[in-house]
Structures are given as structure tokens and as C-alpha cells.
Design a protein around this motif. Structure first.
Motif, mmCIF file in Angstrom:
data_model
loop_
_atom_site.group_PDB
_atom_site.id
_atom_site.type_symbol
_atom_site.label_atom_id
_atom_site.label_comp_id
_atom_site.label_asym_id
_atom_site.label_seq_id
_atom_site.Cartn_x
_atom_site.Cartn_y
_atom_site.Cartn_z
ATOM 1 N N ARG A 5 12.766 -10.254 -11.074
ATOM 2 C CA ARG A 5 12.768 -9.448 -12.338
ATOM 3 C C ARG A 5 11.766 -8.685 -12.607
ATOM 4 O O ARG A 5 11.811 -7.643 -13.419
ATOM 5 C CB ARG A 5 13.309 -10.466 -13.396
ATOM 6 C CG ARG A 5 14.753 -11.042 -13.007
ATOM 7 C CD ARG A 5 15.033 -12.069 -14.457
ATOM 8 N NE ARG A 5 16.292 -12.676 -13.858
ATOM 9 C CZ ARG A 5 16.739 -13.673 -14.738
ATOM 10 N NH1 ARG A 5 15.979 -14.122 -15.793
ATOM 11 N NH2 ARG A 5 17.842 -14.267 -14.637
ATOM 12 N N GLN A 6 10.484 -9.343 -12.454
ATOM 13 C CA GLN A 6 9.192 -8.558 -12.868
ATOM 14 C C GLN A 6 8.712 -8.145 -11.476
ATOM 15 O O GLN A 6 7.206 -8.510 -11.260
ATOM 16 C CB GLN A 6 8.289 -9.557 -13.656
ATOM 17 C CG GLN A 6 9.054 -9.997 -15.043
ATOM 18 C CD GLN A 6 9.607 -8.746 -15.967
ATOM 19 O OE1 GLN A 6 8.531 -7.775 -16.036
ATOM 20 N NE2 GLN A 6 10.545 -8.763 -16.535
ATOM 21 N N ALA A 7 9.211 -7.405 -10.642
ATOM 22 C CA ALA A 7 8.360 -6.933 -9.389
ATOM 23 C C ALA A 7 7.149 -6.159 -9.495
ATOM 24 O O ALA A 7 7.308 -5.171 -10.609
ATOM 25 C CB ALA A 7 9.674 -6.437 -8.464
ATOM 26 N N VAL A 8 6.113 -6.261 -9.104
ATOM 27 C CA VAL A 8 5.022 -5.644 -9.315
ATOM 28 C C VAL A 8 4.896 -4.295 -8.103
ATOM 29 O O VAL A 8 5.116 -4.441 -7.122
ATOM 30 C CB VAL A 8 3.671 -6.510 -9.100
ATOM 31 C CG1 VAL A 8 2.334 -5.930 -9.480
ATOM 32 C CG2 VAL A 8 3.775 -7.685 -10.176
ATOM 33 N N LEU A 9 4.142 -3.339 -8.701
ATOM 34 C CA LEU A 9 4.102 -2.157 -7.632
ATOM 35 C C LEU A 9 2.897 -2.680 -6.629
ATOM 36 O O LEU A 9 1.914 -3.195 -7.171
ATOM 37 C CB LEU A 9 3.855 -0.946 -8.546
ATOM 38 C CG LEU A 9 4.587 -0.424 -9.404
ATOM 39 C CD1 LEU A 9 4.230 0.764 -10.334
ATOM 40 C CD2 LEU A 9 6.079 0.060 -8.619
ATOM 41 N N PRO A 10 3.135 -2.135 -5.387
ATOM 42 C CA PRO A 10 2.136 -2.797 -4.324
ATOM 43 C C PRO A 10 0.837 -2.127 -4.328
ATOM 44 O O PRO A 10 -0.184 -2.842 -3.964
ATOM 45 C CB PRO A 10 2.893 -2.602 -3.091
ATOM 46 C CG PRO A 10 3.682 -1.172 -3.580
ATOM 47 C CD PRO A 10 4.198 -1.741 -4.800
ATOM 48 N N ASN A 11 0.512 -1.119 -5.055
ATOM 49 C CA ASN A 11 -0.654 -0.565 -5.310
ATOM 50 C C ASN A 11 -1.303 -0.929 -6.514
ATOM 51 O O ASN A 11 -2.395 -0.128 -7.115
ATOM 52 C CB ASN A 11 -0.621 1.151 -5.216
ATOM 53 C CG ASN A 11 0.225 1.624 -6.398
ATOM 54 O OD1 ASN A 11 0.917 0.846 -6.953
ATOM 55 N ND2 ASN A 11 0.136 3.034 -6.612
ATOM 56 N N THR A 12 -1.092 -2.067 -6.872
ATOM 57 C CA THR A 12 -1.919 -2.486 -8.260
ATOM 58 C C THR A 12 -2.623 -3.941 -7.891
ATOM 59 O O THR A 12 -2.190 -4.512 -6.917
ATOM 60 C CB THR A 12 -0.876 -2.875 -9.381
ATOM 61 O OG1 THR A 12 0.283 -3.965 -8.810
ATOM 62 C CG2 THR A 12 0.006 -1.585 -9.882
ATOM 63 N N PRO A 13 -3.312 -4.062 -8.625
ATOM 64 C CA PRO A 13 -4.338 -5.217 -8.647
ATOM 65 C C PRO A 13 -3.640 -6.638 -8.511
ATOM 66 O O PRO A 13 -4.403 -7.659 -7.960
ATOM 67 C CB PRO A 13 -5.482 -4.919 -9.469
ATOM 68 C CG PRO A 13 -5.235 -4.208 -10.558
ATOM 69 C CD PRO A 13 -4.082 -3.380 -9.909
ATOM 70 N N HIS A 14 -2.702 -6.478 -9.276
ATOM 71 C CA HIS A 14 -2.015 -7.856 -9.440
ATOM 72 C C HIS A 14 -0.853 -8.186 -8.457
ATOM 73 O O HIS A 14 -0.413 -9.194 -8.639
ATOM 74 C CB HIS A 14 -1.242 -7.974 -10.926
ATOM 75 C CG HIS A 14 -2.162 -7.293 -12.055
ATOM 76 N ND1 HIS A 14 -3.210 -8.352 -12.580
ATOM 77 C CD2 HIS A 14 -2.098 -6.160 -12.890
ATOM 78 C CE1 HIS A 14 -3.925 -7.487 -13.398
ATOM 79 N NE2 HIS A 14 -3.169 -6.650 -13.554
ATOM 80 N N PHE A 15 -0.582 -7.247 -7.444
ATOM 81 C CA PHE A 15 0.190 -7.356 -6.597
ATOM 82 C C PHE A 15 -0.014 -8.826 -5.757
ATOM 83 O O PHE A 15 1.096 -9.597 -5.512
ATOM 84 C CB PHE A 15 0.268 -6.304 -5.663
ATOM 85 C CG PHE A 15 1.559 -6.234 -4.687
ATOM 86 C CD1 PHE A 15 3.004 -6.356 -4.964
ATOM 87 C CD2 PHE A 15 1.413 -6.627 -3.304
ATOM 88 C CE1 PHE A 15 3.909 -6.250 -4.039
ATOM 89 C CE2 PHE A 15 2.165 -6.713 -2.180
ATOM 90 C CZ PHE A 15 3.777 -6.413 -2.961
ATOM 91 N N GLN A 16 -0.965 -8.856 -4.989
ATOM 92 C CA GLN A 16 -1.156 -10.438 -4.143
ATOM 93 C C GLN A 16 -0.930 -11.466 -5.106
ATOM 94 O O GLN A 16 -0.230 -12.382 -4.443
ATOM 95 C CB GLN A 16 -2.575 -10.345 -3.669
ATOM 96 C CG GLN A 16 -3.151 -11.336 -2.710
ATOM 97 C CD GLN A 16 -4.523 -11.661 -2.448
ATOM 98 O OE1 GLN A 16 -5.183 -10.589 -2.455
ATOM 99 N NE2 GLN A 16 -4.854 -12.754 -2.317
ATOM 100 N N ARG A 17 -1.449 -11.689 -6.405
ATOM 101 C CA ARG A 17 -1.263 -12.878 -6.981
ATOM 102 C C ARG A 17 0.311 -12.969 -7.266
ATOM 103 O O ARG A 17 0.795 -14.107 -6.930
ATOM 104 C CB ARG A 17 -2.087 -12.851 -8.435
ATOM 105 C CG ARG A 17 -1.727 -14.094 -9.011
ATOM 106 C CD ARG A 17 -2.692 -14.017 -10.231
ATOM 107 N NE ARG A 17 -2.293 -12.955 -11.112
ATOM 108 C CZ ARG A 17 -3.248 -12.568 -12.274
ATOM 109 N NH1 ARG A 17 -4.305 -13.204 -12.472
ATOM 110 N NH2 ARG A 17 -2.867 -11.446 -13.003
ATOM 111 N N ALA A 18 1.110 -11.946 -7.725
ATOM 112 C CA ALA A 18 2.593 -12.040 -7.691
ATOM 113 C C ALA A 18 3.217 -12.103 -6.754
ATOM 114 O O ALA A 18 4.199 -13.086 -6.768
ATOM 115 C CB ALA A 18 2.951 -10.781 -8.356
ATOM 116 N N LEU A 19 2.881 -11.592 -5.485
ATOM 117 C CA LEU A 19 3.609 -12.054 -4.549
ATOM 118 C C LEU A 19 3.430 -13.435 -3.840
ATOM 119 O O LEU A 19 4.552 -14.152 -3.556
ATOM 120 C CB LEU A 19 2.996 -11.193 -3.219
ATOM 121 C CG LEU A 19 3.360 -11.185 -1.634
ATOM 122 C CD1 LEU A 19 5.156 -10.709 -1.680
ATOM 123 C CD2 LEU A 19 2.840 -10.158 -0.854
#
Length: 501
Positions: free
Chosen positions: A310-324
Motif C-alpha cells: 500500500r505504501q510502495a516507495v519510489l526506487p530512487n529515494t533514500p528510504h527504498f532499501q529499508r522499505a524493500l
């Protein structure tokens, strides 16, 4: 009429087949292929991605076997082996056909009346000797890459040594040019792929000298013969201080034009274009306006399950790795002991994710194209590796894709093609990056459609960008899972799959 003969023979044979061979479109494919041969009109058949099964082959091949005259089939080596040793002999035996077969290393005579199986590179060198012979291109989804590969040139460190040996008087000058190129490449910023684009002036002194010489070694002759416009790039191995040069043509339609000239043409490919008329794919290859047909997937197949956070993060943001990593841990817990393929195209991110998961799941985590993998493997690889190795591995219970499979504009060869399309006033995103990404996605998830497996996509662009709808249409039909909860009734699927095995 030829189409009627083909239809009647194939229909009788299909009645004897087992359900797994009962692909619903055999007769339609056969009729269209027969019509293409009889009318000598270009025909393009768009098939659904099959994950290597290619059940359409028998409907396509029977008209070629029954045709009263020679036929050329272009296919890669793996597919040629399948045609030569399984598909064609099966049809010949059942229908008592004696049409002779030749392989790529054999050159047919002018009065040959059989089927010649060869590849794009070999055919391009001899096609003028066989005018008007019907041409069938199987797995046409690979044709663009095959044309580019056949016309490209690669210079290795060994080729530099050979050149110095052939021209000892120029050895010092050649060594100086090699040292300058090496120094220039080491001055470039480090990037994960170690691929760097070269400008024309970087190679101008070397190219000027090469053009003034006679009897150059074959690799260097090939380099000079690469059609223009072209792009030059280097792959640097910093650990050894060596590099490979690559020169690749950009005008693919010019490479393909001789294939279509003055001959009946039949193309069959998977996931070529979202449009049934295939305008984008045809335009890129300069294909004359063909008769087209687009076939849907088997509506009786189980269909895959789709999960989008539901809260997918854009891959070019600094939070992407943690969210993934958070989402992947939830997915792995939900799957239990089932196998999964995690597709991560960013190499530094892949290594970081692999290290984090290995700390929790140990030896289940496998990276790259490992030959031996446990049944409950958590495999991490790039999209290219998965597509290459997909036919050799069992279908996983799930496939998770970190980011949409767009070709990276940071890659010099991709960047050069974008610039070329801009110069041609094409929509480089809609006509190049997007259709290629859609095709790769459909090929990657094709095995899941046969088993009803799970697809998870963690790229926020799928839900936040206008082109995300094109990806959702490429994934369809699918059953959307709203959440992955151990208490959710949807998890009964994973439990049922586990009990069945």
C-alpha cells in the motif's frame, strides 16, 4: 487450398493429443502461417509469453513442413536444437513427411527443397544467394538483440596483442594509445557496471591509423565495418587494469531491411507489443506493413496472484532499501518454506539485500545463476539472469520484483540509443524504454501463470505514474491480494501449496 489442407491434418492430430499439448490456438496459427506462405505476404504472429514452453511451435511448423519448396527458419542455437531434435521429427513421423532438414553449418544447394535452420548472423552473409526463399523467424522477440549482436564488434586485450604482433613497427605507438585509453578510463568516476561511453575523439588517432592499414586482423576489420551511426563503449576491469571495447550500431531498421527484401516473411514472437498491430515493434525494425494477429493466454490457466504494498516507495529515494527489506521479510514469513526469486537490477542494492537476508535465512539465500539450489531457495538475481536461466529452473512459488525492469539510462549503450531516437524525433520512452520493460516483465512472470504463483512488485511507480497502468495490463489477468498477513485467509494458498508438496 493450402490452408484447408493444413487445418484438416492438424485438427485430426490435435484430437489425439494430451491436455498439456492442447494449446487453444494451434489451428489459427497454422492457418495464418499457411496463408502467409501461399500469398507470400509478411505475417506477424504475437504470442503470449510462455516462459520457454512455446506451445505454438507445432501449429507454426506444420505448414512449413507441408510447403512445396524450400524454407529458411531463423532461431537461436538452443531453439534450433529443440526444433531439429524434437518438434520437427515428431511432426515428420506422425504425418509421414520426408522434407529434408539442414542445420546452420550446412549450406543448401540452389535446388534444395527442405527446411534450413540457421541463425541471423549466418543468414545475413548468404541471403543474397537464396532470393525469394520464404523466411520464418521464430522467437522474434529476440530478433532486435540478435541483429545488434551480429553487427557489433568487441576488441579484447588479446586483440591488442595480436595487432602489435602484426605491426611490430607500430608497436610503440599502439602501446601508447592503449595506455592513454586506460588512463582516461581510470579517470572516470566508478560506477557499478564499469561501462563507460567513449567519444569519437577518444579513438580518432587509432581509427585513422587502422583505416590506413591493409590485412588487419579479423577483429579489427569487424570493428571498422560496424554500420554507422554507432556507439563505442568500454568495459573496464579495475582489478586487472584491462578493458574491452565494444562498438554497436544504432539504426536497427537498417540492419533488418535486407531480411524483408523480396521474400515471403513469417514472424512469431512473444510479448512483442501491447498493440495488436504491433506498430512500435514494427517501426523499430522497419518491418513492412504485415498481416498481424495477437493471441491471448490460456483462459483456463490458474492465473497469478498479485501483491502491491500500500505504501510502495519510489526506487530512487533514500528510504527504498529499508522499505524493500521490510516488505521482503514480510513476504518470506508469509511464504514459509516455499521458494522465491527476488529480482533486483541494482547491483549494490542486490548485494546489500542478499547480505541482510542471509543473516536471517542462512544458506537458503542464493545469489546469481547458481546451478544447485535447494527446493526452498531464496534466489536473488538480475532480470537478465532470471530470463536467461528461467528454462532451467523449477517454477518458484513467488517472484518479487524490486523495481520495474526499465533499461538503465546510465548504461552507455542505452543512453546512446535514447539519443538516437531523440534525433529521429521518436518518443524514446513510449517507443523504446516502456515496451522493452513491458516485454521483459511478461517474460519474467510467465511461469507463474501456469502454477497460480504469487507476484510482488515493490516499485512505487507502478501505482503513482501514468504508465503504471500499462504494467498492470501486462500483468493481467491476476487476483489482487490486499495484504500479506499470517492470519489472512489468503495465506491458505501458501499452506495448501505446502501440503501438496
Amino acid at each position: 487450398m493450402f490452408e484447408v489442407e493444413v487445418h484438416q491434418l492438424l485438427r485430426r492430430w490435435l484430437r489425439e493429443q494430451t491436455p498439456e499439448n492442447a494449446w487453444p490456438h494451434h489451428l489459427s496459427v497454422a492457418r495464418l502461417a499457411a496463408r502467409s506462405l501461399r500469398l507470400q505476404q509478411p505475417t506477424l504472429l504475437q504470442l503470449p509469453a510462455s516462459g520457454g514452453d512455446r506451445l505454438y511451435l507445432r501449429g507454426l511448423l506444420l505448414p512449413l513442413l507441408l510447403w512445396q519448396g524450400p524454407v529458411v527458419i531463423l532461431a537461436n542455437s538452443l531453439l534450433r536444437d529443440r526444433l531439429l531434435h524434437r518438434e520437427l521429427p515428431l511432426l515428420q513421423h506422425h504425418f509421414d513427411l520426408q522434407k529434408p532438414l539442414l542445420t546452420a553449418d550446412q549450406l543448401p544447394s540452389q535446388d534444395f527443397q527442405g527446411i534450413w535452420l540457421t541463425d541471423v548472423e549466418h543468414w545475413q552473409t548468404v541471403q543474397t544467394h537464396y532470393p525469394h526463399w520464404p523466411l520464418a523467424i521464430v522467437a522474434a522477440e529476440d530478433l532486435e538483440a540478435q541483429l545488434i549482436s551480429a553487427a557489433s564488434a568487441v576488441i579484447t586485450p588479446h586483440d591488442w596483442n595480436v595487432l602489435r604482433c602484426c605491426y611490430p613497427a607500430a608497436a610503440t605507438q599502439l602501446q601508447d594509445w592503449l595506455a592513454r585509453l586506460t588512463f582516461q578510463l581510470f579517470q572516470r568516476p566508478v560506477n557499478p557496471t564499469q561501462h563507460y561511453r567513449l567519444e569519437a575523439e577518444d579513438l580518432l588517432p587509432l581509427v585513422t591509423w587502422l583505416r590506413s592499414q591493409t590485412n588487419l586482423p579479423m577483429a579489427w576489420q569487424h570493428w571498422l565495418r560496424v554500420p554507422t551511426p554507432a556507439v563505442e563503449a568500454a568495459h573496464l576491469v579495475r582489478e586487472t587494469g584491462q578493458f574491452q571495447l565494444r562498438r554497436q550500431p544504432l539504426a536497427v531498421a537498417d540492419l533488418a531491411a535486407p531480411l524483408w527484401r523480396d521474400r515471403p516473411l513469417l514472424l512469431a514472437g512473444e510479448a512483442l507489443d501491447s498493440n495488436s498491430a504491433a506498430p512500435v515493434w514494427s517501426n523499430r525494425l522497419g518491418l513492412p506493413t504485415p498481416t498481424t494477429a495477437q493471441f491471448a493466454g490460456d483462459r483456463h490457466a490458474p492465473g497469478l496472484r498479485l501483491f502491491l504494498p500500500r505504501q510502495a516507495v519510489l526506487p530512487n529515494t533514500p528510504h527504498f532499501q529499508r522499505a524493500l527489506l521490510h516488505e521482503l521479510r514480510s513476504l518470506l514469513l508469509w511464504l514459509g518454506n516455499r521458494s522465491i526469486v527476488l529480482i533486483v537490477d541494482d547491483q549494490p542494492l542486490l548485494q546489500q539485500v542478499a547480505s541482510a537476508l542471509a543473516a536471517e535465512w542462512g544458506s537458503r539465500v542464493q545469489v546469481g545463476a547458481s546451478a544447485q539450489q535447494p527446493d526452498n531457495a531464496i534466489r536473488l538475481c538480475s532480470m537478465a539472469t532470471w530470463l536467461e536461466q528461467q528454462p532451467y529452473h523449477p517454477t518458484p512459488a513467488a517472484i518479487a520484483i524490486a523495481s520495474l525492469p526499465f533499461a538503465s539510462a546510465e548504461q552507455p549503450l542505452t543512453a546512446a540509443r535514447i539519443e538516437f531516437y531523440q534525433q529521429q524525433r521518436w518518443d524514446w520512452f513510449r517507443d523504446f524504454l516502456l515496451p522493452d520493460a513491458l516485454a521483459r516483465l511478461q517474460q519474467a512472470i510467465a511461469p507463474l501463470r501456469k502454477t497460480g504463483g504469487l507476484l510482488a512488485v515493490y516499485d512505487g511507480r507502478l501505482q503513482r505514474r501514468s504508465y503504471g497502468q500499462a504494467f498492470l495490463e501486462a500483468i493481467a489477468p491476476s487476483e489482487r491480494l490486499p495484504q500479506l498477513s499470517l492470519e489472512d485467509p489468503a495465506n491458505a494458498w501458501a499452506a495448501q501449496e505446502e501440503s501438496n508438496n
